[in-house]
Design a protein around this motif. Structure first.
Motif, PDB file in Angstrom:
ATOM      1  N   PHE A  60      48.334  37.996  46.048  1.00 35.22           N
ATOM      2  CA  PHE A  60      47.653  37.968  47.351  1.00 35.22           C
ATOM      3  C   PHE A  60      48.168  36.780  48.144  1.00 35.22           C
ATOM      4  O   PHE A  60      48.289  35.675  47.613  1.00 35.22           O
ATOM      5  N   ASP A  61      48.428  37.025  49.417  1.00 31.71           N
ATOM      6  CA  ASP A  61      48.918  35.985  50.323  1.00 31.71           C
ATOM      7  C   ASP A  61      47.806  35.740  51.336  1.00 31.71           C
ATOM      8  O   ASP A  61      47.538  36.585  52.179  1.00 31.71           O
ATOM      9  N   ASP A  62      47.131  34.580  51.218  1.00 32.13           N
ATOM     10  CA  ASP A  62      46.022  34.300  52.142  1.00 32.13           C
ATOM     11  C   ASP A  62      46.597  33.687  53.413  1.00 32.13           C
ATOM     12  O   ASP A  62      46.969  32.505  53.444  1.00 32.13           O
ATOM     13  N   GLU A  63      46.673  34.468  54.469  1.00 38.11           N
ATOM     14  CA  GLU A  63      47.300  33.998  55.711  1.00 38.11           C
ATOM     15  C   GLU A  63      46.466  32.910  56.382  1.00 38.11           C
ATOM     16  O   GLU A  63      46.974  32.099  57.152  1.00 38.11           O
ATOM     17  N   ASP A  64      45.173  32.860  56.047  1.00 32.06           N
ATOM     18  CA  ASP A  64      44.336  31.808  56.648  1.00 32.06           C
ATOM     19  C   ASP A  64      44.623  30.449  56.009  1.00 32.06           C
ATOM     20  O   ASP A  64      44.801  29.453  56.682  1.00 32.06           O
ATOM     21  N   SER A  65      44.678  30.444  54.679  1.00 32.04           N
ATOM     22  CA  SER A  65      44.861  29.161  53.977  1.00 32.04           C
ATOM     23  C   SER A  65      46.340  28.853  53.717  1.00 32.04           C
ATOM     24  O   SER A  65      46.689  27.735  53.368  1.00 32.04           O
ATOM     25  N   GLY A  66      47.207  29.893  53.846  1.00 31.99           N
ATOM     26  CA  GLY A  66      48.633  29.691  53.555  1.00 31.99           C
ATOM     27  C   GLY A  66      48.903  29.614  52.064  1.00 31.99           C
ATOM     28  O   GLY A  66      49.989  29.236  51.627  1.00 31.99           O
ATOM     29  N   ASN A  67      47.919  30.003  51.260  1.00 30.52           N
ATOM     30  CA  ASN A  67      48.082  29.963  49.805  1.00 30.52           C
ATOM     31  C   ASN A  67      48.441  31.339  49.261  1.00 30.52           C
ATOM     32  O   ASN A  67      48.080  32.364  49.829  1.00 30.52           O
ATOM     33  N   PHE A  68      49.195  31.307  48.148  1.00 35.30           N
ATOM     34  CA  PHE A  68      49.649  32.530  47.471  1.00 35.30           C
ATOM     35  C   PHE A  68      49.104  32.522  46.049  1.00 35.30           C
ATOM     36  O   PHE A  68      49.076  31.468  45.397  1.00 35.30           O
ATOM     37  N   PHE A  69      48.679  33.684  45.601  1.00 31.78           N
ATOM     38  CA  PHE A  69      48.079  33.792  44.274  1.00 31.78           C
ATOM     39  C   PHE A  69      48.711  34.962  43.541  1.00 31.78           C
ATOM     40  O   PHE A  69      48.964  36.007  44.142  1.00 31.78           O
ATOM     41  N   MET A  70      49.001  34.764  42.262  1.00 33.16           N
ATOM     42  CA  MET A  70      49.466  35.904  41.470  1.00 33.16           C
ATOM     43  C   MET A  70      48.970  35.817  40.037  1.00 33.16           C
ATOM     44  O   MET A  70      48.690  34.732  39.523  1.00 33.16           O
ATOM     45  N   ARG A  71      48.820  37.006  39.444  1.00 32.79           N
ATOM     46  CA  ARG A  71      48.359  37.107  38.063  1.00 32.79           C
ATOM     47  C   ARG A  71      49.194  38.187  37.392  1.00 32.79           C
ATOM     48  O   ARG A  71      49.334  39.287  37.921  1.00 32.79           O
ATOM     49  N   ALA A  72      49.781  37.838  36.270  1.00 40.45           N
ATOM     50  CA  ALA A  72      50.572  38.815  35.508  1.00 40.45           C
ATOM     51  C   ALA A  72      50.009  38.896  34.100  1.00 40.45           C
ATOM     52  O   ALA A  72      49.681  37.896  33.481  1.00 40.45           O
ATOM     53  N   ARG A  73      49.891  40.143  33.589  1.00 41.47           N
ATOM     54  CA  ARG A  73      49.551  40.337  32.189  1.00 41.47           C
ATOM     55  C   ARG A  73      50.763  40.965  31.529  1.00 41.47           C
ATOM     56  O   ARG A  73      51.342  41.915  32.074  1.00 41.47           O
ATOM     57  N   PHE A  74      51.192  40.406  30.396  1.00 40.57           N
ATOM     58  CA  PHE A  74      52.440  40.876  29.796  1.00 40.57           C
ATOM     59  C   PHE A  74      52.442  40.623  28.290  1.00 40.57           C
ATOM     60  O   PHE A  74      51.570  39.916  27.762  1.00 40.57           O
ATOM     61  N   HIS A  75      53.426  41.200  27.619  1.00 40.93           N
ATOM     62  CA  HIS A  75      53.655  40.859  26.206  1.00 40.93           C
ATOM     63  C   HIS A  75      55.149  40.810  25.961  1.00 40.93           C
ATOM     64  O   HIS A  75      55.935  41.406  26.709  1.00 40.93           O
ATOM     65  N   VAL A  76      55.506  40.046  24.941  1.00 42.02           N
ATOM     66  CA  VAL A  76      56.928  39.907  24.604  1.00 42.02           C
ATOM     67  C   VAL A  76      57.310  41.070  23.696  1.00 42.02           C
ATOM     68  O   VAL A  76      56.709  41.259  22.632  1.00 42.02           O
ATOM     69  N   GLU A  77      58.255  41.861  24.136  1.00 45.78           N
ATOM     70  CA  GLU A  77      58.694  42.976  23.305  1.00 45.78           C
ATOM     71  C   GLU A  77      59.608  42.465  22.190  1.00 45.78           C
ATOM     72  O   GLU A  77      60.293  41.464  22.339  1.00 45.78           O
ATOM     73  N   ASN A  78      59.574  43.117  21.075  1.00 46.06           N
ATOM     74  CA  ASN A  78      60.474  42.793  19.950  1.00 46.06           C
ATOM     75  C   ASN A  78      60.275  41.365  19.430  1.00 46.06           C
ATOM     76  O   ASN A  78      61.206  40.761  18.883  1.00 46.06           O
ATOM     77  N   GLY A  79      59.069  40.801  19.697  1.00 48.20           N
ATOM     78  CA  GLY A  79      58.669  39.549  19.038  1.00 48.20           C
ATOM     79  C   GLY A  79      59.629  38.389  19.166  1.00 48.20           C
ATOM     80  O   GLY A  79      59.798  37.601  18.243  1.00 48.20           O
ATOM     81  N   GLY A  80      60.266  38.269  20.312  1.00 52.66           N
ATOM     82  CA  GLY A  80      61.217  37.160  20.469  1.00 52.66           C
ATOM     83  C   GLY A  80      60.507  35.849  20.753  1.00 52.66           C
ATOM     84  O   GLY A  80      60.129  35.096  19.862  1.00 52.66           O
ATOM     85  N   TYR A  81      60.233  35.643  22.040  1.00 52.96           N
ATOM     86  CA  TYR A  81      59.600  34.389  22.467  1.00 52.96           C
ATOM     87  C   TYR A  81      58.135  34.335  22.019  1.00 52.96           C
ATOM     88  O   TYR A  81      57.438  35.351  22.030  1.00 52.96           O
ATOM     89  N   GLN A  82      57.697  33.147  21.661  1.00 58.01           N
ATOM     90  CA  GLN A  82      56.272  32.878  21.449  1.00 58.01           C
ATOM     91  C   GLN A  82      55.685  32.332  22.749  1.00 58.01           C
ATOM     92  O   GLN A  82      56.434  31.818  23.602  1.00 58.01           O
ATOM     93  N   ILE A  83      54.379  32.399  22.904  1.00 57.99           N
ATOM     94  CA  ILE A  83      53.746  31.894  24.131  1.00 57.99           C
ATOM     95  C   ILE A  83      54.088  30.427  24.346  1.00 57.99           C
ATOM     96  O   ILE A  83      54.317  29.983  25.480  1.00 57.99           O
ATOM     97  N   SER A  84      54.199  29.687  23.258  1.00 58.04           N
ATOM     98  CA  SER A  84      54.522  28.256  23.406  1.00 58.04           C
ATOM     99  C   SER A  84      55.913  28.056  23.997  1.00 58.04           C
ATOM    100  O   SER A  84      56.150  27.136  24.796  1.00 58.04           O
ATOM    101  N   ASP A  85      56.835  28.955  23.629  1.00 53.67           N
ATOM    102  CA  ASP A  85      58.188  28.859  24.206  1.00 53.67           C
ATOM    103  C   ASP A  85      58.119  29.094  25.720  1.00 53.67           C
ATOM    104  O   ASP A  85      58.740  28.374  26.508  1.00 53.67           O
ATOM    105  N   LEU A  86      57.361  30.111  26.101  1.00 57.75           N
ATOM    106  CA  LEU A  86      57.235  30.430  27.529  1.00 57.75           C
ATOM    107  C   LEU A  86      56.539  29.297  28.286  1.00 57.75           C
ATOM    108  O   LEU A  86      56.952  28.914  29.385  1.00 57.75           O
ATOM    109  N   GLN A  87      55.530  28.731  27.661  1.00 60.62           N
ATOM    110  CA  GLN A  87      54.812  27.615  28.300  1.00 60.62           C
ATOM    111  C   GLN A  87      55.727  26.393  28.458  1.00 60.62           C
ATOM    112  O   GLN A  87      55.611  25.642  29.423  1.00 60.62           O
ATOM    113  N   ASN A  88      56.646  26.222  27.530  1.00 64.88           N
ATOM    114  CA  ASN A  88      57.574  25.092  27.608  1.00 64.88           C
ATOM    115  C   ASN A  88      58.663  25.294  28.655  1.00 64.88           C
ATOM    116  O   ASN A  88      59.169  24.339  29.233  1.00 64.88           O
ATOM    117  N   GLU A  89      58.993  26.591  28.895  1.00 66.09           N
ATOM    118  CA  GLU A  89      60.102  26.854  29.831  1.00 66.09           C
ATOM    119  C   GLU A  89      59.637  27.179  31.251  1.00 66.09           C
ATOM    120  O   GLU A  89      60.394  27.030  32.211  1.00 66.09           O
TER     121      GLU A  89
END
Ligand SMILES: Nc1nc2c(c(=O)[nH]1)N[C@@H](CN(C=O)c1ccc(C(=O)N[C@@H](CCC(=O)O)C(=O)O)cc1)CN2
Length: 289
Positions: free
Chosen positions: A43-72
């Motif tokens: 969502f792009d709030d044109e009044d405040s000029g702020n942008f918001f996004m939410r993604a739900r996902f999973h790592v296929e084939n068990g490669g990256y761990q959440i900690s790896d993603l959080q670090n990168e």
């Protein structure tokens, strides 16, 4: 399978000043690391000029761990000066519930917890009265009685905060807790304390809203779940619920039917917050349902 049982589902919440290329950069970051995106909202709030996004996902084939993603991810976040968090969907949110004497909101939250509707772990039930101790003990939940007076308010709030920190509570729910939190405590709990006000705000702020509504002859009553701020009943609204009434309802009848709107609004707000779907946008919220 409950959507909370998905072991490796992850949610990314991000907000920043609006600009081009944000969605592309975030989704490319995830795609390059073998992530399958199952939900994406922005969502792009044109009044405040702020942008918001939410993604739900999973790592296929068990490669990256959440900690790896959080670090990168910080490299992407830094390029947009993002405020962000990346959490495992399965982790129940540690939640401390505050009550006074009214039991309906607490009872409803306990029921929805049992039904698996809300992914939370109740760390403690804290009250300025003893009335609801049996309800907590029935559930095997720690009950802490913290009586409050004008004289001991700061000590009482310090004791509450100590329990929040000791239990690692991420969310505090005021389930008809009938005490005004000090400015200091509101600051400490900013963005992680939800209150249920028993009126359709901004109508009928303050005390006895059902009696105010009855005197006004309303044809709808409502309840409002909002984040707690120093300005009483003025915090960013998360969820509201209403229901029709008429001239045959006296104040007590409004209180009785109002219990349904309060429990519905509060439960929905707590569920939305525990699923990381709510963003504060100034004195408003953005909610990705
Ligand atoms: N800082 C804030 N504290 C609280 C908020 C808030 O928005 N900001 N919401 C209230 C809930 N509430 C209405 O929904 C409410 C509760 C209590 C009172 C009040 O006047 N309390 C008196 C004591 C009453 C008693 O002892 O029975 C007081 O605190 O002096 C007004 C509104 C929760 N807190």
């Amino acid at each position: 399978m409950s959507k909370y049982e998905a072991d490796n589902e992850i949610v990314l919440k991000a907000s920043c000043v609006a600009g081009s290329g944000i969605v592309a950069k975030v989704t490319t970051f995830l795609a390059e690391r073998g992530c399958y995106i199952s939900e994406l909202a922005q969502f792009d709030d044109e009044d405040s000029g702020n942008f918001f996004m939410r993604a739900r996902f999973h790592v296929e084939n068990g490669g990256y761990q959440i900690s790896d993603l959080q670090n990168e991810f910080p490299e992407v976040a830094a390029s947009f000066d993002m405020k962000w968090e990346m959490v495992s969907v399965k982790s129940p949110m540690k939640t401390l519930i505050m009550v006074s004497k009214f039991d309906h909101c607490l009872d409803d939250l306990l029921y929805r917890l049992h039904k698996g509707e809300i992914n939370m772990e109740i760390t403690a039930i804290v009250s300025n009265h003893k009335d609801l101790r049996p309800m907590a003990e029935r559930e095997g939940i720690r009950f802490v009685h913290l009586p409050v007076t004008k004289e001991n308010k700061l000590e009482q709030e310090a004791a509450l905060l100590a329990i929040v920190e000791e239990t690692g509570s991420e969310l505090v729910v005021l389930a008809r807790y009938m005490q005004i939190l000090s400015d200091g405590l509101c600051q400490q709990l900013s963005g992680r304390a939800i209150n249920i006000h028993h009126s359709f705000l901004p109508g009928f702020k303050g005390a006895k809203p059902y009696h105010q509504a009855h005197a006004r002859g309303v044809k709808l009553i409502g309840a409002t779940a909002h984040y707690v701020t120093s300005d009483l009943d003025e915090g960013p609204i998360i969820e509201q619920s209403v229901q029709p009434v008429d001239h045959t309802f006296n104040a007590d009848a409004l209180v009785a039917v109002g219990r349904d709107t309060e429990t519905v609004a509060l439960a929905r707000a707590v569920k939305l917050h525990t699923e990381h779907r709510v963003f504060q946008d100034g004195n408003k919220t953005v909610v990705f349902k």
